[in-house]
Write a protein that holds these residues in place. Sequence first.
Motif, PDB file in Angstrom:
ATOM      1  N   PRO A 254       0.407  -1.009   0.013  1.00  0.00           N
ATOM      2  CA  PRO A 254       0.046  -0.329  -0.215  1.00  0.00           C
ATOM      3  C   PRO A 254       1.211   1.157   0.162  1.00  0.00           C
ATOM      4  CG  PRO A 254      -1.032  -1.464   1.087  1.00  0.00           C
ATOM      5  CD  PRO A 254       0.149  -2.215   0.642  1.00  0.00           C
ATOM      6  N   THR A 255       2.137   1.677   0.737  1.00  0.00           N
ATOM      7  CA  THR A 255       2.771   2.424   0.088  1.00  0.00           C
ATOM      8  C   THR A 255       3.352   2.563  -0.593  1.00  0.00           C
ATOM      9  OG1 THR A 255       2.934   2.002   2.317  1.00  0.00           O
ATOM     10  CG2 THR A 255       5.078   3.232   1.835  1.00  0.00           C
ATOM     11  N   VAL A 256       3.699   1.731  -1.695  1.00  0.00           N
ATOM     12  CA  VAL A 256       4.009   1.799  -2.365  1.00  0.00           C
ATOM     13  C   VAL A 256       2.689   2.479  -3.588  1.00  0.00           C
ATOM     14  CG1 VAL A 256       4.973   0.810  -5.179  1.00  0.00           C
ATOM     15  CG2 VAL A 256       6.098  -0.006  -2.739  1.00  0.00           C
ATOM     16  N   PHE A 257       1.408   1.246  -3.628  1.00  0.00           N
ATOM     17  CA  PHE A 257       1.040   2.136  -4.527  1.00  0.00           C
ATOM     18  C   PHE A 257       0.316   3.676  -4.249  1.00  0.00           C
ATOM     19  CE2 PHE A 257      -4.131   2.481  -4.764  1.00  0.00           C
ATOM     20  CZ  PHE A 257      -4.103   3.115  -5.874  1.00  0.00           C
ATOM     21  N   LEU A 258      -0.353   4.129  -2.438  1.00  0.00           N
ATOM     22  CA  LEU A 258      -0.630   5.690  -1.974  1.00  0.00           C
ATOM     23  C   LEU A 258       1.029   6.045  -2.927  1.00  0.00           C
ATOM     24  CD1 LEU A 258      -0.897   4.815   1.460  1.00  0.00           C
ATOM     25  CD2 LEU A 258      -3.016   5.517  -0.706  1.00  0.00           C
ATOM     26  N   LYS A 259       2.016   6.194  -3.465  1.00  0.00           N
ATOM     27  CA  LYS A 259       2.495   7.104  -4.292  1.00  0.00           C
ATOM     28  C   LYS A 259       2.053   7.490  -5.514  1.00  0.00           C
ATOM     29  CE  LYS A 259       7.072   6.629  -1.747  1.00  0.00           C
ATOM     30  NZ  LYS A 259       7.228   6.068  -0.475  1.00  0.00           N
ATOM     31  N   ARG A 260       1.672   5.582  -5.599  1.00  0.00           N
ATOM     32  CA  ARG A 260       0.753   5.775  -6.960  1.00  0.00           C
ATOM     33  C   ARG A 260      -0.325   7.013  -7.558  1.00  0.00           C
ATOM     34  NH1 ARG A 260       0.250   1.391 -11.898  1.00  0.00           N
ATOM     35  NH2 ARG A 260      -1.208   2.604 -13.282  1.00  0.00           N
ATOM     36  N   ARG A 261      -1.031   6.836  -6.652  1.00  0.00           N
ATOM     37  CA  ARG A 261      -2.544   7.670  -6.376  1.00  0.00           C
ATOM     38  C   ARG A 261      -2.393   8.587  -6.017  1.00  0.00           C
ATOM     39  NH1 ARG A 261      -6.347   5.955  -1.751  1.00  0.00           N
ATOM     40  NH2 ARG A 261      -6.095   7.381  -0.916  1.00  0.00           N
ATOM     41  N   ALA A 262      -1.073   9.248  -4.874  1.00  0.00           N
ATOM     42  CA  ALA A 262      -0.957  10.399  -5.081  1.00  0.00           C
ATOM     43  C   ALA A 262       0.063  11.276  -7.151  1.00  0.00           C
ATOM     44  CB  ALA A 262       0.461  11.019  -4.072  1.00  0.00           C
ATOM     45  N   ALA A 263       0.163  10.905  -7.181  1.00  0.00           N
ATOM     46  CA  ALA A 263       0.427  10.932  -8.776  1.00  0.00           C
ATOM     47  C   ALA A 263      -0.478  11.628  -9.897  1.00  0.00           C
ATOM     48  CB  ALA A 263       1.544   9.957  -9.096  1.00  0.00           C
ATOM     49  N   ALA A 264      -0.881  10.441  -9.173  1.00  0.00           N
ATOM     50  CA  ALA A 264      -2.436  10.304 -10.424  1.00  0.00           C
ATOM     51  C   ALA A 264      -3.724  11.465  -9.322  1.00  0.00           C
ATOM     52  CB  ALA A 264      -3.020   9.070  -9.982  1.00  0.00           C
ATOM     53  N   TYR A 265      -3.310  11.373  -8.646  1.00  0.00           N
ATOM     54  CA  TYR A 265      -4.516  12.700  -8.040  1.00  0.00           C
ATOM     55  C   TYR A 265      -3.934  13.888  -8.438  1.00  0.00           C
ATOM     56  CZ  TYR A 265      -7.158   9.142  -4.903  1.00  0.00           C
ATOM     57  OH  TYR A 265      -7.974   7.816  -4.528  1.00  0.00           O
ATOM     58  N   ARG A 266      -2.945  14.115  -8.051  1.00  0.00           N
ATOM     59  CA  ARG A 266      -1.956  15.578  -8.240  1.00  0.00           C
ATOM     60  C   ARG A 266      -2.916  15.948 -10.169  1.00  0.00           C
ATOM     61  NH1 ARG A 266       0.230  19.675  -6.944  1.00  0.00           N
ATOM     62  NH2 ARG A 266       0.211  18.717  -4.401  1.00  0.00           N
ATOM     63  N   ALA A 267      -2.507  14.755 -10.668  1.00  0.00           N
ATOM     64  CA  ALA A 267      -2.434  14.720 -12.307  1.00  0.00           C
ATOM     65  C   ALA A 267      -3.767  15.309 -13.054  1.00  0.00           C
ATOM     66  CB  ALA A 267      -1.925  13.626 -13.404  1.00  0.00           C
ATOM     67  N   TYR A 268      -4.319  15.064 -11.757  1.00  0.00           N
ATOM     68  CA  TYR A 268      -6.165  14.713 -11.667  1.00  0.00           C
ATOM     69  C   TYR A 268      -6.753  16.523 -11.657  1.00  0.00           C
ATOM     70  CZ  TYR A 268     -11.051  14.305 -12.037  1.00  0.00           C
ATOM     71  OH  TYR A 268     -12.678  14.484 -11.655  1.00  0.00           O
ATOM     72  N   PHE A 269      -6.138  16.935  -9.774  1.00  0.00           N
ATOM     73  CA  PHE A 269      -6.000  18.116 -10.048  1.00  0.00           C
ATOM     74  C   PHE A 269      -5.376  19.150 -10.909  1.00  0.00           C
ATOM     75  CE2 PHE A 269      -4.879  21.438  -7.914  1.00  0.00           C
ATOM     76  CZ  PHE A 269      -6.189  22.754  -7.320  1.00  0.00           C
ATOM     77  N   GLU A 270      -4.467  18.638 -11.490  1.00  0.00           N
ATOM     78  CA  GLU A 270      -3.949  19.765 -12.217  1.00  0.00           C
ATOM     79  C   GLU A 270      -4.609  19.703 -13.791  1.00  0.00           C
ATOM     80  OE1 GLU A 270       1.225  19.376 -11.368  1.00  0.00           O
ATOM     81  OE2 GLU A 270       0.051  18.938 -12.927  1.00  0.00           O
ATOM     82  N   HIS A 271      -5.152  18.572 -13.676  1.00  0.00           N
ATOM     83  CA  HIS A 271      -6.371  19.408 -15.475  1.00  0.00           C
ATOM     84  C   HIS A 271      -7.296  19.318 -15.802  1.00  0.00           C
ATOM     85  CE1 HIS A 271      -2.057  17.660 -16.365  1.00  0.00           C
ATOM     86  NE2 HIS A 271      -2.075  18.293 -17.393  1.00  0.00           N
ATOM     87  N   GLN A 272      -7.722  19.439 -13.953  1.00  0.00           N
ATOM     88  CA  GLN A 272      -9.777  19.871 -13.995  1.00  0.00           C
ATOM     89  C   GLN A 272     -10.290  21.480 -13.143  1.00  0.00           C
ATOM     90  OE1 GLN A 272     -10.957  17.756 -15.621  1.00  0.00           O
ATOM     91  NE2 GLN A 272     -10.622  15.790 -15.355  1.00  0.00           N
ATOM     92  N   PRO A 273     -11.026  21.777 -13.742  1.00  0.00           N
ATOM     93  CA  PRO A 273     -11.998  22.292 -12.678  1.00  0.00           C
ATOM     94  C   PRO A 273     -12.541  22.775 -11.263  1.00  0.00           C
ATOM     95  CG  PRO A 273     -13.545  22.041 -14.393  1.00  0.00           C
ATOM     96  CD  PRO A 273     -12.074  20.683 -14.380  1.00  0.00           C
ATOM     97  N   LEU A 274     -11.087  22.290 -10.587  1.00  0.00           N
ATOM     98  CA  LEU A 274     -11.591  21.888  -9.084  1.00  0.00           C
ATOM     99  C   LEU A 274     -10.659  23.490  -8.418  1.00  0.00           C
ATOM    100  CD1 LEU A 274     -10.606  17.800  -9.643  1.00  0.00           C
ATOM    101  CD2 LEU A 274     -13.191  19.490  -9.491  1.00  0.00           C
ATOM    102  N   TRP A 275     -11.348  22.826  -7.331  1.00  0.00           N
ATOM    103  CA  TRP A 275     -10.706  24.084  -6.250  1.00  0.00           C
ATOM    104  C   TRP A 275      -9.450  22.960  -4.983  1.00  0.00           C
ATOM    105  CZ3 TRP A 275      -8.776  28.267  -6.806  1.00  0.00           C
ATOM    106  CH2 TRP A 275      -8.683  29.382  -5.870  1.00  0.00           C
ATOM    107  N   LEU A 276      -9.861  21.905  -5.266  1.00  0.00           N
ATOM    108  CA  LEU A 276      -9.234  21.563  -3.520  1.00  0.00           C
ATOM    109  C   LEU A 276      -8.243  20.055  -4.659  1.00  0.00           C
ATOM    110  CD1 LEU A 276     -11.940  21.142  -0.963  1.00  0.00           C
ATOM    111  CD2 LEU A 276      -9.949  22.733  -1.021  1.00  0.00           C
ATOM    112  N   GLY A 277      -7.069  20.798  -3.954  1.00  0.00           N
ATOM    113  CA  GLY A 277      -6.127  19.832  -4.741  1.00  0.00           C
ATOM    114  C   GLY A 277      -5.889  18.460  -3.684  1.00  0.00           C
ATOM    115  N   PRO A 278      -5.092  17.623  -3.791  1.00  0.00           N
ATOM    116  CA  PRO A 278      -5.010  16.586  -3.135  1.00  0.00           C
ATOM    117  C   PRO A 278      -4.124  17.701  -1.611  1.00  0.00           C
ATOM    118  CG  PRO A 278      -3.288  16.491  -5.059  1.00  0.00           C
ATOM    119  CD  PRO A 278      -3.960  17.535  -4.680  1.00  0.00           C
TER     120      PRO A 278
END
Length: 521
Positions: A254-278
Amino acid sequence: MQRRDFNLLLQRSALALALTPWTQAMAEPVAQRISWRTQPFALGVASGRPRSDSLVLWTRLLLRADDAHLANKALPVELEVFVDAALKQRVQVHTITTNAVRGHSVHAQLKNLKPATDYWYRFRCGDAFSAVGHARTAPALNADVQQLRLALTSCQNFEHGLYVAHQEIAKEPLDFVLFMGDYIYESNNPQTLPRKHNNEEPKTLAQYRTRYEQYKADPMLQASHAAHTWVLMWDDHEVVNDYANDLDPAYSDPTVFLKRRAAAYRAYFEHQPLWLGPDSQSREQASMRLHDRFQWGQLAELWTLDCRQFRSHHACSKPGSGGGRLVLSCDELADPSRTMLGFEQEAWLNEGLSASTRQWKLLAQGTQISSTRIFTPLGRATYTEAWDGYATARERLLKGVQSNQISNVITLGGDVHMNVAANLRLEANEESSPIIASEFVTTSISSRGLSESATQTIKANNSDILHMRADERGYALIQVDPQRVQCEFRTTPTPAGSLESLSVQAVYYVETGQPGPKRLA
Ligand SMILES: [Fe+2]
């Protein structure tokens, strides 16, 4: 507008910007010196999170090799907001600074807007201008609203075809687009397909950014974002197929996977009209609040529910592997501690649902709630990935609706690449169990669906499913008025070419006070 009012608006908007974390008001106007060799607004523009007085606007500068000398500079981006399509009446102007740490993404939260009002906007950086976008605010909270029109969408695998559904959506008069997940796909398919992903399966922030760059460059997707405000929820493919909470199907640490999830969530935020990021305080910075609630006057209340981040791991997995699968006997499915939303989100939803006084309650969630279990010679088979795999959580949700006598509940979903209209009962498919809510699930924008035989088998085994077709791509046009909610499944058999137009596959509706979809056409 009077000059005084205009100045007041400018002052108010400057104050609003000063209070927000991702934007920074600057005293100086945009530096005129910045001269671009390649258009930096190549990923389009977007608006989101419609409230009666606010919206979030987005763009991201894409720096090509020609402009690499700007990569490590703080870049000021000017945002202009207008109340007319001709861009003559400017009501707000802001300057937002972005940089490489943010992937050169730009997020602005506009405040002090008028309810149920159309706005147009564009960004500028140096000598480059973005496309013009259109956005619309929600009506006032107590407004007597007579209609809501939205496009329910999900699942746009780039490799599987062109986004002809978005081409049509861009031309439709809508209040907003509701996207329920699988905005990108992480996997690459080696077979010959209409289009190809252009990088390796993403695992790092840089790789997820590259994947979004390919999707965001699509002209039909850009047109859909530029034309309408979007309300967004993710599903699994924004990270990896069939992940559940902190576990991926490969059963990574899970620690390894959560790093990937963090990267994916950050990229998601960077590309969408959202106000709250990770959430920077969360473990591995891998948490991000996405679930939300929207009000459309007194007509409707919409919850967007996160079915990925907080769910229990899949029931009865094979040792050492995760993800959904068909199981025949699985005692874990009856475990009341299993959750699809996480208990915190569940409590938040129940509280809001019970208190809502609005005519229609729309529960938008990532997948399918109605049962798709099938009888086999060896017993009843359950697919553990959708709500069938979280049966006790589904029972809590539906019991809450029933025991609190909450009427006019419509669930909206995606994920399964098929159009579905279904009755929702406490005891699925049991005629003696009353229908307490109605479900509409949209087919995919482009992702391929189940085979005809599999679809027929599921339908034949589940009498609550009134409509189920996996052979066509498209979206569902949802029209809400005080008397009824209508769902028009708009589809094309082949999403590969750009010239197809969509047609009506079926139309269902739900009358106020009478749960259960009925067929109109
Ligand atoms: Fe999907």
